[in-house]
Design a protein around this motif. Structure first.
Motif, PDB file in Angstrom:
ATOM      1  N   HIS A 138     -34.868   7.590 -20.237  1.00 33.67           N
ATOM      2  CA  HIS A 138     -34.441   7.314 -21.499  1.00 33.67           C
ATOM      3  C   HIS A 138     -34.582   8.737 -22.592  1.00 33.67           C
ATOM      4  CE1 HIS A 138     -33.516   4.712 -25.106  1.00 33.67           C
ATOM      5  NE2 HIS A 138     -34.752   5.392 -25.679  1.00 33.67           N
ATOM      6  N   THR A 139     -35.852   9.443 -22.666  1.00 33.97           N
ATOM      7  CA  THR A 139     -36.088  10.248 -23.400  1.00 33.97           C
ATOM      8  C   THR A 139     -35.159  11.338 -22.715  1.00 33.97           C
ATOM      9  OG1 THR A 139     -38.512   9.462 -23.463  1.00 33.97           O
ATOM     10  CG2 THR A 139     -37.815  12.013 -23.917  1.00 33.97           C
ATOM     11  N   LYS A 140     -34.898  11.835 -21.558  1.00 36.89           N
ATOM     12  CA  LYS A 140     -33.934  12.747 -20.825  1.00 36.89           C
ATOM     13  C   LYS A 140     -32.521  12.381 -21.481  1.00 36.89           C
ATOM     14  CE  LYS A 140     -32.943  12.927 -16.723  1.00 36.89           C
ATOM     15  NZ  LYS A 140     -33.144  13.102 -15.252  1.00 36.89           N
ATOM     16  N   MET A 141     -31.852  11.253 -21.602  1.00 32.62           N
ATOM     17  CA  MET A 141     -30.720  10.769 -21.976  1.00 32.62           C
ATOM     18  C   MET A 141     -30.692  11.187 -23.421  1.00 32.62           C
ATOM     19  SD  MET A 141     -28.795   7.129 -21.790  1.00 32.62           S
ATOM     20  CE  MET A 141     -29.878   6.354 -23.002  1.00 32.62           C
ATOM     21  N   ILE A 142     -31.729  11.034 -24.234  1.00 32.14           N
ATOM     22  CA  ILE A 142     -31.414  11.057 -25.708  1.00 32.14           C
ATOM     23  C   ILE A 142     -31.639  12.635 -26.110  1.00 32.14           C
ATOM     24  CG2 ILE A 142     -33.099  10.869 -27.856  1.00 32.14           C
ATOM     25  CD1 ILE A 142     -34.122   8.365 -27.086  1.00 32.14           C
ATOM     26  N   LEU A 143     -32.393  13.556 -25.178  1.00 32.77           N
ATOM     27  CA  LEU A 143     -32.234  14.880 -25.606  1.00 32.77           C
ATOM     28  C   LEU A 143     -31.042  15.432 -24.798  1.00 32.77           C
ATOM     29  CD1 LEU A 143     -35.874  15.654 -24.216  1.00 32.77           C
ATOM     30  CD2 LEU A 143     -35.026  15.688 -26.319  1.00 32.77           C
ATOM     31  N   ARG A 144     -30.457  14.809 -23.847  1.00 34.09           N
ATOM     32  CA  ARG A 144     -29.282  15.244 -23.367  1.00 34.09           C
ATOM     33  C   ARG A 144     -28.172  15.250 -24.560  1.00 34.09           C
ATOM     34  NH1 ARG A 144     -28.473  12.601 -19.325  1.00 34.09           N
ATOM     35  NH2 ARG A 144     -29.684  13.944 -17.902  1.00 34.09           N
ATOM     36  N   LYS A 145     -28.063  13.858 -25.097  1.00 30.71           N
ATOM     37  CA  LYS A 145     -27.029  13.601 -26.311  1.00 30.71           C
ATOM     38  C   LYS A 145     -27.587  14.401 -27.347  1.00 30.71           C
ATOM     39  CE  LYS A 145     -26.416   8.586 -25.155  1.00 30.71           C
ATOM     40  NZ  LYS A 145     -26.339   7.322 -25.643  1.00 30.71           N
ATOM     41  N   ARG A 146     -28.627  14.933 -27.871  1.00 29.56           N
ATOM     42  CA  ARG A 146     -28.781  15.689 -28.862  1.00 29.56           C
ATOM     43  C   ARG A 146     -28.206  17.093 -28.404  1.00 29.56           C
ATOM     44  NH1 ARG A 146     -35.181  14.114 -30.660  1.00 29.56           N
ATOM     45  NH2 ARG A 146     -34.627  12.036 -31.502  1.00 29.56           N
ATOM     46  N   GLU A 147     -28.612  17.448 -27.228  1.00 31.00           N
ATOM     47  CA  GLU A 147     -28.246  19.019 -27.007  1.00 31.00           C
ATOM     48  C   GLU A 147     -26.561  18.955 -26.891  1.00 31.00           C
ATOM     49  OE1 GLU A 147     -28.789  22.706 -25.611  1.00 31.00           O
ATOM     50  OE2 GLU A 147     -30.115  21.323 -26.797  1.00 31.00           O
ATOM     51  N   GLU A 148     -25.841  17.923 -26.428  1.00 28.88           N
ATOM     52  CA  GLU A 148     -24.439  17.888 -26.501  1.00 28.88           C
ATOM     53  C   GLU A 148     -23.867  17.931 -28.007  1.00 28.88           C
ATOM     54  OE1 GLU A 148     -23.272  14.378 -24.384  1.00 28.88           O
ATOM     55  OE2 GLU A 148     -23.759  15.226 -22.443  1.00 28.88           O
ATOM     56  N   LYS A 149     -24.695  17.329 -28.710  1.00 26.80           N
ATOM     57  CA  LYS A 149     -24.151  17.166 -30.288  1.00 26.80           C
ATOM     58  C   LYS A 149     -24.641  18.453 -30.617  1.00 26.80           C
ATOM     59  CE  LYS A 149     -25.121  12.242 -31.229  1.00 26.80           C
ATOM     60  NZ  LYS A 149     -25.715  11.344 -31.978  1.00 26.80           N
ATOM     61  N   ARG A 150     -25.653  19.100 -30.612  1.00 30.22           N
ATOM     62  CA  ARG A 150     -25.763  20.557 -31.121  1.00 30.22           C
ATOM     63  C   ARG A 150     -24.896  21.542 -30.572  1.00 30.22           C
ATOM     64  NH1 ARG A 150     -28.806  25.287 -29.814  1.00 30.22           N
ATOM     65  NH2 ARG A 150     -29.008  24.429 -27.788  1.00 30.22           N
ATOM     66  N   MET A 151     -24.642  21.446 -29.225  1.00 30.11           N
ATOM     67  CA  MET A 151     -23.774  22.489 -28.571  1.00 30.11           C
ATOM     68  C   MET A 151     -22.308  22.151 -29.268  1.00 30.11           C
ATOM     69  SD  MET A 151     -25.333  24.253 -26.647  1.00 30.11           S
ATOM     70  CE  MET A 151     -23.856  25.003 -25.918  1.00 30.11           C
ATOM     71  N   ALA A 152     -21.751  20.901 -29.623  1.00 28.70           N
ATOM     72  CA  ALA A 152     -20.582  20.806 -30.207  1.00 28.70           C
ATOM     73  C   ALA A 152     -20.644  21.337 -31.565  1.00 28.70           C
ATOM     74  CB  ALA A 152     -20.329  18.992 -30.203  1.00 28.70           C
ATOM     75  N   ARG A 153     -21.764  21.069 -32.320  1.00 28.56           N
ATOM     76  CA  ARG A 153     -21.884  21.620 -33.620  1.00 28.56           C
ATOM     77  C   ARG A 153     -21.808  23.043 -33.525  1.00 28.56           C
ATOM     78  NH1 ARG A 153     -26.202  19.933 -34.634  1.00 28.56           N
ATOM     79  NH2 ARG A 153     -25.905  17.804 -34.971  1.00 28.56           N
ATOM     80  N   LEU A 154     -22.451  23.674 -32.692  1.00 27.08           N
ATOM     81  CA  LEU A 154     -22.192  25.159 -32.629  1.00 27.08           C
ATOM     82  C   LEU A 154     -20.726  25.698 -32.351  1.00 27.08           C
ATOM     83  CD1 LEU A 154     -25.568  26.119 -30.814  1.00 27.08           C
ATOM     84  CD2 LEU A 154     -25.005  26.186 -33.043  1.00 27.08           C
ATOM     85  N   ALA A 155     -20.146  24.740 -31.544  1.00 27.92           N
ATOM     86  CA  ALA A 155     -18.833  25.194 -31.169  1.00 27.92           C
ATOM     87  C   ALA A 155     -17.710  25.316 -32.391  1.00 27.92           C
ATOM     88  CB  ALA A 155     -18.181  24.237 -29.916  1.00 27.92           C
ATOM     89  N   GLU A 156     -18.090  24.102 -33.138  1.00 30.10           N
ATOM     90  CA  GLU A 156     -17.230  23.744 -34.239  1.00 30.10           C
ATOM     91  C   GLU A 156     -17.420  24.935 -35.348  1.00 30.10           C
ATOM     92  OE1 GLU A 156     -18.235  20.181 -35.676  1.00 30.10           O
ATOM     93  OE2 GLU A 156     -17.187  19.018 -34.290  1.00 30.10           O
ATOM     94  N   ASP A 157     -18.804  25.494 -35.342  1.00 31.01           N
ATOM     95  CA  ASP A 157     -19.294  26.580 -36.389  1.00 31.01           C
ATOM     96  C   ASP A 157     -18.648  27.798 -35.700  1.00 31.01           C
ATOM     97  OD1 ASP A 157     -20.851  24.593 -37.775  1.00 31.01           O
ATOM     98  OD2 ASP A 157     -22.541  25.056 -36.864  1.00 31.01           O
ATOM     99  N   GLU A 158     -18.584  27.983 -34.826  1.00 30.07           N
ATOM    100  CA  GLU A 158     -17.915  29.095 -34.057  1.00 30.07           C
ATOM    101  C   GLU A 158     -16.413  29.255 -34.311  1.00 30.07           C
ATOM    102  OE1 GLU A 158     -17.679  31.764 -30.048  1.00 30.07           O
ATOM    103  OE2 GLU A 158     -19.127  29.859 -30.131  1.00 30.07           O
TER     104      GLU A 158
END
Length: 373
Positions: A248-268
């Motif tokens: 469960h923790t790994k899934m939450i961290l994976r989702k957070r990382e995906e959101k962070r990567m998506a946010r970084l891609a949008e900022d780029e």
């Protein structure tokens, strides 16, 4: 007769129940007297057939009574034993077997020297006469402790409060104490069996004490195995819970990382878009600046013409004798002359204007030379 038999032995017949109870009680008493040291099938009597048939008859009566209780929907011994949670069923069985073993050992210890015992069998008399008191004491101690402890654990399960503790879950301390008790009893019974069932021991002859001693050992070992099985099950349960938490923790961290990567891609993407907009704006400004520069091919405005006059500054008497510097005059189309702009004209343009004015006005140059003479 057709009417009496179904009523006497039909379903839920009270007559059949009374017969089975009477037979079971009768064979309990008969088996006790037949198979003890004072009976005809006791230790050292070599009456194996009588011994085993007595126990088989008792078992048959008890099994028939159990079957009648089960088919009639009444409470049976098996259902009673299996109805209790955790390891209570085996504690009940251990209590009964250890109690029987204690009673058989006590009867053998008290009556082996009687006339009804082994007095007329020299081998049996000599065998039990050589058994040490310490061995008898150890046998009584282990069997007595076992049936008391097993009864305590069975009663603890039977009288456990089930309203507040529906699942009859034991505490950690209770589990540890029960496990320690099972390990200690198992060790004691292994030592006891090795001592009393060896040749020359108190339970070395085939009889009630021999079989009940081995049966109690198997019951204690089964209780210990059951405890280890439940213990490993609890460990596996904890491991599964920890694995579920980890997943469960790994899934939450994976989702957070995906959101962070998506946010970084949008900022780029936004940064690239802003950079491209700035570059396009700079290119447009450069184009506008190039449009304001006068090139060779650009048309010249005819309203303003540059005329190079022949006048130049005369040297004064107080200044140097060098000829004055010609000044370029800017004349408009209507004939008015604008004041010269010496500081604004480049040096090369001034030199060129001076040379042209010098060569293009020979009369004025001659006159100035004459005046000088």
């Amino acid at each position: 007769m057709k009417d009496v038999w179904p009523k006497a032995f039909g379903p839920n017949s009270k007559i059949e129940m009374c017969i089975l109870l009477s037979l079971t009680l009768f064979w309990c008493i008969s088996t006790w007297f037949n198979t003890t040291i004072r009976g005809p099938a006791g230790e050292g009597k070599d009456q194996s057939n009588l011994y085993f048939t007595s126990w088989i008859c008792l078992w048959a009566c008890f099994w028939t009574l159990e079957s009648w209780c089960t088919t009639s929907g009444r409470a049976s011994f098996e259902r009673f034993v299996r109805s209790w949670p955790n390891r209570c069923p085996l504690w009940i069985v251990t209590f009964l077997l250890s109690l029987l073993d204690f009673l058989f050992a006590l009867d053998l210890y008290r009556h082996w020297g009687d006339e009804s015992g082994a007095a007329y069998n020299p081998y049996v008399y000599k065998l039990y006469g050589e058994v040490r008191e310490a061995e008898w004491s150890f046998l009584f101690t282990v069997t007595g402790v076992t049936f008391v402890v097993s009864l305590a654990w069975a009663l603890a399960e039977i009288f456990r409060e089930s309203r507040t503790n529906v699942g009859s879950v034991k505490s950690d301390v209770e589990n540890y104490v029960e496990g320690l008790t099972a390990h200690v009893l198992c060790g004691l019974w292994i030592i006891l069996v090795c001592i009393v069932t060896m040749p020359g021991g108190a339970a070395s002859l085939l009889g009630n004490l021999y079989f009940t001693t081995w049966s109690t050992l198997f019951s204690v070992i089964s209780t210990l195995i059951w405890y280890h099985r439940d213990w490993r099950r609890e460990i596996n349960k904890v491991i599964r819970e920890e694995e579920d938490k980890y997943e469960h923790t790994k899934m939450i961290l994976r989702k957070r990382e995906e959101k962070r990567m998506a946010r970084l891609a949008e900022d780029e993407e936004e940064a690239k878009k802003k950079t491209s907009d700035v570059e396009s704006t700079n290119v447009e400004e450069d184009d506008d600046d190039d449009d304001g520069i006068l090139c060779e091919n650009d048309p010249v405005d005819d309203d303003i013409t540059i005329s190079i006059g022949s006048d130049y500054d005369r040297p004064s008497s107080h200044t140097s004798s060098s000829p004055g510097r010609p000044r370029a005059r800017i004349a408009s189309s209507d004939g008015t002359t604008l004041p010269p702009a010496e500081s604004d004209a480049p040096a090369s343009s001034r030199i060129l204007a001076l040379m042209l004015s010098y060569f293009c006005s020979p009369d004025e140059n001659a006159k100035s030379n004459g005046d000088g003479d």
